[in-house]
Design a protein around this motif. Structure first.
Motif, PDB file in Angstrom:
ATOM      1  N   ASP A 275       0.837  -1.195   0.000  1.00  0.00           N
ATOM      2  CA  ASP A 275       0.000   0.000   0.000  1.00  0.00           C
ATOM      3  C   ASP A 275       0.878   1.253   0.000  1.00  0.00           C
ATOM      4  O   ASP A 275       2.114   1.164   0.084  1.00  0.00           O
ATOM      5  CB  ASP A 275      -0.987   0.004   1.168  1.00  0.00           C
ATOM      6  N   ILE A 276       0.265   2.406  -0.100  1.00  0.00           N
ATOM      7  CA  ILE A 276       1.017   3.662  -0.224  1.00  0.00           C
ATOM      8  C   ILE A 276       1.956   3.880   0.959  1.00  0.00           C
ATOM      9  O   ILE A 276       3.114   4.284   0.794  1.00  0.00           O
ATOM     10  CB  ILE A 276       0.053   4.852  -0.380  1.00  0.00           C
ATOM     11  N   ALA A 277       1.455   3.608   2.162  1.00  0.00           N
ATOM     12  CA  ALA A 277       2.285   3.815   3.356  1.00  0.00           C
ATOM     13  C   ALA A 277       3.507   2.903   3.334  1.00  0.00           C
ATOM     14  O   ALA A 277       4.627   3.326   3.673  1.00  0.00           O
ATOM     15  CB  ALA A 277       1.457   3.570   4.610  1.00  0.00           C
ATOM     16  N   GLN A 278       3.309   1.649   2.925  1.00  0.00           N
ATOM     17  CA  GLN A 278       4.422   0.700   2.869  1.00  0.00           C
ATOM     18  C   GLN A 278       5.428   1.107   1.785  1.00  0.00           C
ATOM     19  O   GLN A 278       6.640   1.022   1.999  1.00  0.00           O
ATOM     20  CB  GLN A 278       3.886  -0.709   2.594  1.00  0.00           C
ATOM     21  N   ARG A 279       4.913   1.555   0.636  1.00  0.00           N
ATOM     22  CA  ARG A 279       5.808   1.991  -0.438  1.00  0.00           C
ATOM     23  C   ARG A 279       6.634   3.198  -0.005  1.00  0.00           C
ATOM     24  O   ARG A 279       7.845   3.272  -0.279  1.00  0.00           O
ATOM     25  CB  ARG A 279       5.016   2.320  -1.703  1.00  0.00           C
ATOM     26  N   ASN A 280       6.004   4.134   0.676  1.00  0.00           N
ATOM     27  CA  ASN A 280       6.737   5.309   1.162  1.00  0.00           C
ATOM     28  C   ASN A 280       7.798   4.910   2.176  1.00  0.00           C
ATOM     29  O   ASN A 280       8.887   5.497   2.213  1.00  0.00           O
ATOM     30  CB  ASN A 280       5.763   6.314   1.782  1.00  0.00           C
ATOM     31  N   TRP A 281       7.474   3.918   2.993  1.00  0.00           N
ATOM     32  CA  TRP A 281       8.433   3.438   3.997  1.00  0.00           C
ATOM     33  C   TRP A 281       9.663   2.846   3.308  1.00  0.00           C
ATOM     34  O   TRP A 281      10.804   3.177   3.649  1.00  0.00           O
ATOM     35  CB  TRP A 281       7.774   2.396   4.897  1.00  0.00           C
ATOM     36  N   VAL A 282       9.449   1.988   2.317  1.00  0.00           N
ATOM     37  CA  VAL A 282      10.572   1.387   1.595  1.00  0.00           C
ATOM     38  C   VAL A 282      11.329   2.457   0.807  1.00  0.00           C
ATOM     39  O   VAL A 282      12.564   2.467   0.778  1.00  0.00           O
ATOM     40  CB  VAL A 282      10.091   0.270   0.650  1.00  0.00           C
ATOM     41  N   ALA A 283      10.595   3.370   0.179  1.00  0.00           N
ATOM     42  CA  ALA A 283      11.234   4.424  -0.614  1.00  0.00           C
ATOM     43  C   ALA A 283      12.189   5.262   0.220  1.00  0.00           C
ATOM     44  O   ALA A 283      13.214   5.743  -0.290  1.00  0.00           O
ATOM     45  CB  ALA A 283      10.171   5.318  -1.250  1.00  0.00           C
ATOM     46  N   SER A 284      11.881   5.435   1.497  1.00  0.00           N
ATOM     47  CA  SER A 284      12.726   6.264   2.351  1.00  0.00           C
ATOM     48  C   SER A 284      14.148   5.713   2.466  1.00  0.00           C
ATOM     49  O   SER A 284      15.089   6.461   2.731  1.00  0.00           O
ATOM     50  CB  SER A 284      12.100   6.396   3.747  1.00  0.00           C
ATOM     51  N   PHE A 285      14.312   4.408   2.249  1.00  0.00           N
ATOM     52  CA  PHE A 285      15.635   3.786   2.327  1.00  0.00           C
ATOM     53  C   PHE A 285      16.437   3.987   1.039  1.00  0.00           C
ATOM     54  O   PHE A 285      17.651   3.793   1.035  1.00  0.00           O
ATOM     55  CB  PHE A 285      15.503   2.283   2.598  1.00  0.00           C
ATOM     56  N   TYR A 286      15.749   4.371  -0.046  1.00  0.00           N
ATOM     57  CA  TYR A 286      16.401   4.419  -1.347  1.00  0.00           C
ATOM     58  C   TYR A 286      16.482   5.807  -1.977  1.00  0.00           C
ATOM     59  O   TYR A 286      17.125   5.966  -3.016  1.00  0.00           O
ATOM     60  CB  TYR A 286      15.659   3.498  -2.327  1.00  0.00           C
ATOM     61  N   ARG A 287      15.830   6.802  -1.386  1.00  0.00           N
ATOM     62  CA  ARG A 287      15.753   8.109  -2.060  1.00  0.00           C
ATOM     63  C   ARG A 287      17.122   8.698  -2.366  1.00  0.00           C
ATOM     64  O   ARG A 287      17.351   9.238  -3.445  1.00  0.00           O
ATOM     65  CB  ARG A 287      14.917   9.079  -1.214  1.00  0.00           C
ATOM     66  N   GLU A 288      18.018   8.621  -1.437  1.00  0.00           N
ATOM     67  CA  GLU A 288      19.351   9.190  -1.660  1.00  0.00           C
ATOM     68  C   GLU A 288      20.080   8.447  -2.772  1.00  0.00           C
ATOM     69  O   GLU A 288      20.714   9.067  -3.647  1.00  0.00           O
ATOM     70  CB  GLU A 288      20.174   9.130  -0.372  1.00  0.00           C
ATOM     71  N   ASP A 289      19.989   7.112  -2.776  1.00  0.00           N
ATOM     72  CA  ASP A 289      20.679   6.332  -3.792  1.00  0.00           C
ATOM     73  C   ASP A 289      20.091   6.590  -5.177  1.00  0.00           C
ATOM     74  O   ASP A 289      20.830   6.716  -6.161  1.00  0.00           O
ATOM     75  CB  ASP A 289      20.587   4.833  -3.455  1.00  0.00           C
ATOM     76  N   VAL A 290      18.764   6.687  -5.278  1.00  0.00           N
ATOM     77  CA  VAL A 290      18.125   6.943  -6.573  1.00  0.00           C
ATOM     78  C   VAL A 290      18.496   8.329  -7.087  1.00  0.00           C
ATOM     79  O   VAL A 290      18.753   8.510  -8.284  1.00  0.00           O
ATOM     80  CB  VAL A 290      16.594   6.777  -6.467  1.00  0.00           C
TER      81      VAL A 290
END
Length: 308
Positions: A275-290
Motif C-alpha cells: 500500500d502507499i504507506a508501505q511503499r513510502n516506507w521502503v522508498a525512504s531507504f532508497y531516495r538518496e541512492d536513486v
C-alpha cells in the motif's frame, strides 16, 4: 585465468528480479549475439569454481565462436567486487547491460520469490530491516539465492565499481518497466549500444514468474542438499560420494526430480501489492541512492513515480 577467444564479452549482471531472464532471451534473438544456454552460471563471483569449473564454463560458449558477442546473465555479479576484477582480467573490453527495476518493487518481488519457495518465513518488513542491518556486501545466502532485499536495490553503490573499472562507454542501463512496456524499442536500444543493427520484431518472452511451490518444506530441503549447503554430515556425504566433476550432472538430474515433485508450482504466492504507506516506507531507504543514480547516469527514471 588467461584471456582468450573463448571468454564471453557481454554480461547482464543484474539486478535480480528485474527481468534479466527476459532480457537474456531477447538479446539471444539477434543474429550477432550468442547467449549461454545456462542463463546464470555465476562463474566469476565464485572463486572456488575458477579452476575446477573453467572448462565447463567456457564450454557454454563453444558454439558462439563466430558470433560478435557471446554473453551470459548472472545477477550475482552486480554485488560482487570479485566478479568485477575477474571479468576485467579475462575480458577487458567486455560490454555490460544492467536492467534495473524500481527498488521498491524489486525488493518485494525478491521477498515473494523466496517466500514462495519456502526460504522465507518472516514478514517483508522484518526481512527487509534484517538485510538493512547487515554491513554492505555481507549477504545471507540460501540454496537458491541471497536474502539481499534491501542491499540489492542500492544500484548506485554497486554500479560505481563497474563504471570505475570498465568506463561509462561500456555500460548501458535500461529499466524493467521500459522493457515490459516497450520491448522492441528497449532491446533495439541495447543493440545500438552494442553497435549492432536493429531488429524489426521480437518473439514475445515471458520468463521467470514468481511461483509458490507445492511442498515448500521438502523443496527447501531438497534444494539445500543439492547445493551442498546442508548440515555438516550431509555435506560430507555429498562431497564424498560425488566428485566435483560429477556434481553438476547429479545436481541437474536431482533438481529436475525436485521440480516435478516437491517443486511443482501450486500457484503464485500472495502478491498483494504494497500500500502507499508501505511503499513510502521502503522508498525512504532508497531516495538518496536513486537521486545519486540519476546524476551518475543521466537517466530521468520517470518510470519510478515513488522517487519523482
Amino acid at each position: 585465468m588467461d584471456t582468450g577467444e573463448n571468454w564471453p564479452n557481454l554480461f547482464i549482471p543484474g539486478a535480480a528480479k528485474s527481468g534479466t531472464s527476459s532480457l537474456h532471451l531477447y538479446l539471444a534473438q539477434h543474429p550477432d549475439i550468442f547467449m549461454s544456454a545456462d542463463k546464470e552460471p555465476a562463474f566469476f563471483s565464485s572463486p572456488p569454481r575458477w579452476e575446477t569449473h573453467m572448462k565447463n564454463y567456457l564450454a557454454l560458449f563453444a558454439q558462439g565462436a563466430d558470433y560478435r558477442y557471446k554473453g551470459e546473465s548472472s545477477t550475482d555479479y552486480m554485488m560482487s567486487e570479485v566478479a568485477v576484477k575477474q571479468i576485467k582480467a579475462v575480458s577487458p573490453k567486455a560490454k555490460f547491460i544492467f536492467i534495473l527495476r524500481n527498488p521498491i518493487d524489486r525488493a518485494y518481488s525478491h521477498y515473494q520469490w523466496l517466500k514462495g519457495m519456502g526460504f522465507e518465513k518472516a514478514s517483508f518488513q522484518q526481512s527487509f530491516l534484517l538485510d538493512n542491518g547487515r554491513a554492505l556486501g555481507q549477504l545471507n545466502s540460501t540454496a537458491v539465492g541471497t536474502t539481499s532485499y534491501y542491499q540489492e536495490g542500492l544500484y548506485t553503490h554497486w554500479l560505481s565499481a563497474y563504471f570505475q573499472t570498465f568506463g561509462k562507454e561500456n555500460i548501458y542501463l535500461i529499466t524493467s518497466e521500459d522493457l515490459r512496456q516497450a520491448p522492441l524499442a528497449t532491446v533495439n536500444g541495447c543493440f545500438q549500444f552494442l553497435g549492432l543493427p536493429p531488429v524489426f520484431s521480437l518473439q514475445e518472452i515471458k520468463a521467470n514468474d514468481t511461483k509458490q511451490v507445492g511442498r515448500a518444506g521438502l523443496y527447501r530441503w531438497s534444494r539445500t542438499v543439492a547445493s551442498g549447503q546442508s548440515q555438516t554430515f550431509l555435506k560430507s556425504i555429498y562431497r564424498r560420494v560425488f566428485p566435483d566433476a560429477l556434481r553438476i550432472v547429479w545436481r541437474r538430474w536431482f533438481l529436475q526430480v525436485v521440480e516435478k515433485t516437491a517443486g511443482a508450482p501450486k500457484n503464485k504466492p500472495d502478491s498483494s501489492s504494497l500500500d502507499i504507506a508501505q511503499r513510502n516506507w521502503v522508498a525512504s531507504f532508497y531516495r538518496e541512492d536513486v537521486a545519486t543514480l540519476k546524476k551518475l547516469t543521466g537517466l530521468p527514471l520517470h518510470q519510478w513515480p515513488d522517487f519523482l
